[in-house]
Design an enzyme around this catalytic site. Structure first.
Site, PDB file in Angstrom:
ATOM      1  CD  GLN A  77      -2.676   1.354   2.425  1.00 57.40           C
ATOM      2  OE1 GLN A  77      -2.187   1.402   3.313  1.00 57.40           O
ATOM      3  NE2 GLN A  77      -4.175   1.354   2.213  1.00 57.40           N
ATOM      4  CE1 TYR A  89      -2.539   9.294   7.805  1.00 59.62           C
ATOM      5  CE2 TYR A  89      -4.038   7.111   6.886  1.00 59.62           C
ATOM      6  CZ  TYR A  89      -3.384   8.001   7.923  1.00 59.62           C
ATOM      7  OH  TYR A  89      -3.422   7.401   9.261  1.00 59.62           O
ATOM      8  NE  ARG A 107      -8.461  -0.112   3.125  1.00 60.57           N
ATOM      9  CZ  ARG A 107      -8.453  -0.330   4.266  1.00 60.57           C
ATOM     10  NH1 ARG A 107      -7.660   0.274   5.074  1.00 60.57           N
ATOM     11  NH2 ARG A 107      -9.143  -1.317   4.895  1.00 60.57           N
ATOM     12  N   GLY A 139      -8.739  -6.628   9.251  1.00 61.60           N
ATOM     13  CA  GLY A 139      -7.485  -6.224   9.924  1.00 61.60           C
ATOM     14  C   GLY A 139      -7.108  -6.631  11.259  1.00 61.60           C
TER      15      GLY A 139
HETATM   16  C1  LIG Z   1      -3.060  -1.070  13.842  1.00 64.83           C
HETATM   17  C2  LIG Z   1      -3.779  -0.590  12.940  1.00 64.83           C
HETATM   18  C3  LIG Z   1      -3.005  -0.179  11.672  1.00 64.83           C
HETATM   19  C4  LIG Z   1      -3.786   0.391  10.473  1.00 64.83           C
HETATM   20  N1  LIG Z   1      -2.960   0.672   9.418  1.00 64.83           N
HETATM   21  C5  LIG Z   1      -3.451   0.949   8.118  1.00 64.83           C
HETATM   22  C6  LIG Z   1      -2.660   1.267   7.167  1.00 64.83           C
HETATM   23  O1  LIG Z   1      -1.781   1.059   6.942  1.00 64.83           O
HETATM   24  N2  LIG Z   1      -3.491   1.481   5.891  1.00 64.83           N
HETATM   25  C7  LIG Z   1      -4.824   1.345   5.759  1.00 64.83           C
HETATM   26  O2  LIG Z   1      -5.627   1.759   4.885  1.00 64.83           O
HETATM   27  N3  LIG Z   1      -5.609   1.238   6.978  1.00 64.83           N
HETATM   28  C8  LIG Z   1      -5.016   0.907   8.115  1.00 64.83           C
HETATM   29  N4  LIG Z   1      -5.963   0.597   9.190  1.00 64.83           N
HETATM   30  C9  LIG Z   1      -7.216   0.242   9.012  1.00 64.83           C
HETATM   31  C10 LIG Z   1      -7.519  -1.150   8.847  1.00 64.83           C
HETATM   32  O3  LIG Z   1      -7.123  -1.588   7.248  1.00 64.83           O
HETATM   33  C11 LIG Z   1      -8.933  -1.518   8.687  1.00 64.83           C
HETATM   34  O4  LIG Z   1      -9.740  -0.791   7.768  1.00 64.83           O
HETATM   35  C12 LIG Z   1      -9.637  -1.273  10.156  1.00 64.83           C
HETATM   36  O5  LIG Z   1      -8.563  -1.988  11.213  1.00 64.83           O
HETATM   37  C13 LIG Z   1     -10.999  -1.722  10.178  1.00 64.83           C
HETATM   38  O6  LIG Z   1     -11.002  -3.334   9.983  1.00 64.83           O
HETATM   39  P1  LIG Z   1     -11.118  -4.421  11.094  1.00 64.83           P
HETATM   40  O7  LIG Z   1     -11.987  -3.939  11.861  1.00 64.83           O
HETATM   41  O8  LIG Z   1     -11.078  -5.642  10.063  1.00 64.83           O
HETATM   42  O9  LIG Z   1      -9.634  -4.116  11.669  1.00 64.83           O
HETATM   43  C14 LIG Z   1      -5.125   0.138  10.388  1.00 64.83           C
HETATM   44  C15 LIG Z   1      -5.903  -0.509  11.742  1.00 64.83           C
HETATM   45  C16 LIG Z   1      -5.315  -0.808  12.598  1.00 64.83           C
HETATM   46  C17 LIG Z   1      -6.074  -1.367  13.757  1.00 64.83           C
END
Ligand SMILES: Cc1cc2nc3c(=O)[nH]c(=O)nc-3n(C[C@H](O)[C@H](O)[C@H](O)COP(=O)(O)O)c2cc1C
Length: 358
Positions: free
Chosen positions: A98, A179, A226, A311
């Site tokens: 990404q 971002y 995304r 995630g």
């Molecule tokens: C620790 C952490 C780091 C994340 N880093 C990114 C990232 O680098 N890029 C991104 O698009 N989303 C990032 N997210 C968002 C996740 O990709 C995801 O959309 C979010 O956790 C919700 O999904 P989930 O409930 O399955 O975790 C991050 C989320 C968490 C918890």
């Protein structure tokens, strides 16, 4: 539910199942932005999913926002990512990197040359950010010049080339979560009066230029994007034409024939998701933050998505897919070890077998 574990063809990539590791920043890169020593192990352990989308990775020095995030624009970065990608490929799983420019969600203390952050307009997001000196307010960014916009598009293009050189199967453009690209999309952070601000077409221009440049450089079949429609954090207000903006973007980007569209659905607009499904011909990945376990697979079953991304569940369960298949309990993610630190909370979440053997 059965479909979830069926193979899927993402263009020329064979995915073992329809579950995707969502991109997750872990802030464990080396000081020069090369992925950390444990990154290959961390990703390879999670390669039971059909597709891995690796964490946000900056395309340039000034694209960095947080501490210890990786880059993909130097020889050292390429060599570091090659190790990660080889380890994931050894398990037969494709991996996209990404690409993220943080824009104003940054702090000079976190970037290599400590320069003022760049953004569409000189408006601070009104939030805090973690820095080597602790939590600090995010300062006012500097409005990008037309030349800086052109350079940033070129930086994304070059970083995509570097990702392919490192062996990645493709790149996902991070146009979500407040971002830089999202800052161009939202009227609350974009007050420009040139061709990059104002109307839907103008606010979308930067995203489309980046996607076009990357598709031209590495092929549309290796380019993905995304979005997070309805996301309201960090000073982002998409305004009354937000849904129309995304419909326009998805329509325009569909023409490029990109690999996949990845939607992280923060809003409540289910009609918008149905519209995306109609407007986007290729693969659609859906991530619904905090999705309860019993609903995993339902967007694929209903036909709304081709793949579902998770995630925190993948972060905390290296054997996520096996646990789902056997209806086993899941480890819970520990937010205290999300960002920075060592193996703890990174490569030491136990598999079910390890838990049973203990
Ligand atoms: C620790 C952490 C780091 C994340 N880093 C990114 C990232 O680098 N890029 C991104 O698009 N989303 C990032 N997210 C968002 C996740 O990709 C995801 O959309 C979010 O956790 C919700 O999904 P989930 O409930 O399955 O975790 C991050 C989320 C968490 C918890």
């Amino acid at each position: 539910m059965t479909k979830l574990f069926d193979a899927y063809h993402l263009r020329h990539h064979a995915l073992a199942n329809r579950l995707v590791m969502a991109p997750l920043t872990r802030s464990r890169a080396q000081p020069d932005g090369t992925p950390g020593e444990l990154a290959a192990q961390y990703y390879a352990e999670r390669a039971g999913v059909g597709l891995i989308i690796a964490e946000s990775t900056q395309p340039s020095d000034d694209g960095q926002g947080y501490m210890a995030t990786p880059g993909i624009y130097t020889e050292a970065h390429i060599a570091g990512w090659r190790k990660v990608i080889s380890a994931v490929h050894a398990k037969g799983t494709p991996i996209f990197i990404q690409l993220m420019h943080a824009g104003r969600i940054s702090h000079p203390d976190n970037t290599p040359y400590h320069r003022q952050a760049l953004a569409p307009s000189a408006i601070e997001p009104g939030s805090g950010i973690f820095t080597p000196g602790g939590m600090q307010a995010v300062p006012v960014p500097r409005e990008m010049t037309a030349e800086e916009i052109r350079q940033t598009v070129a930086d994304f293009r070059y970083a995509a080339r570097c990702a392919i050189e490192a062996g990645a199967d493709g790149v996902e453009i991070h146009a979500a979560n407040a971002y830089l690209i999202h800052q161009f999309l939202a009227p609350s952070s974009n007050k420009r009066t040139d061709e990059y601000g104002g109307s839907i077409e103008s606010r979308a221009r930067f995203a489309i230029e980046i996607a076009t440049a990357i598709a031209d450089e590495i092929g549309a079949d290796r380019t993905a994007i995304r979005f997070s429609p309805g996301m309201k954090l960090w000073g982002i207000e998409e305004g009354p034409d937000g849904a129309d903006l995304y419909r326009y973007l998805v329509t325009e980007l569909d023409r490029l024939g990109l690999s996949y569209l990845h939607i992280s659905q923060y809003g409540q607009d289910e009609v918008l998701l149905e519209d995306f499904r109609k407007l986007w011909k290729n693969t659609l990945i859906l991530n619904r933050p905090g999705r309860p376990r019993e609903q995993i697979g339902s967007d694929i079953a209903s036909g709304l998505a081709d793949l579902e991304a998770y995630g925190q569940l993948v972060l905390a369960n290296p054997d996520f897919v096996d646990r789902l298949k056997t209806n086993a309990s899941m480890n819970e993610a520990d937010p205290r070890t999300f960002f920075g630190g060592d193996a703890h909370g990174y490569t030491d979440y136990p598999t079910l077998r390890e838990t049973q053997d203990a």
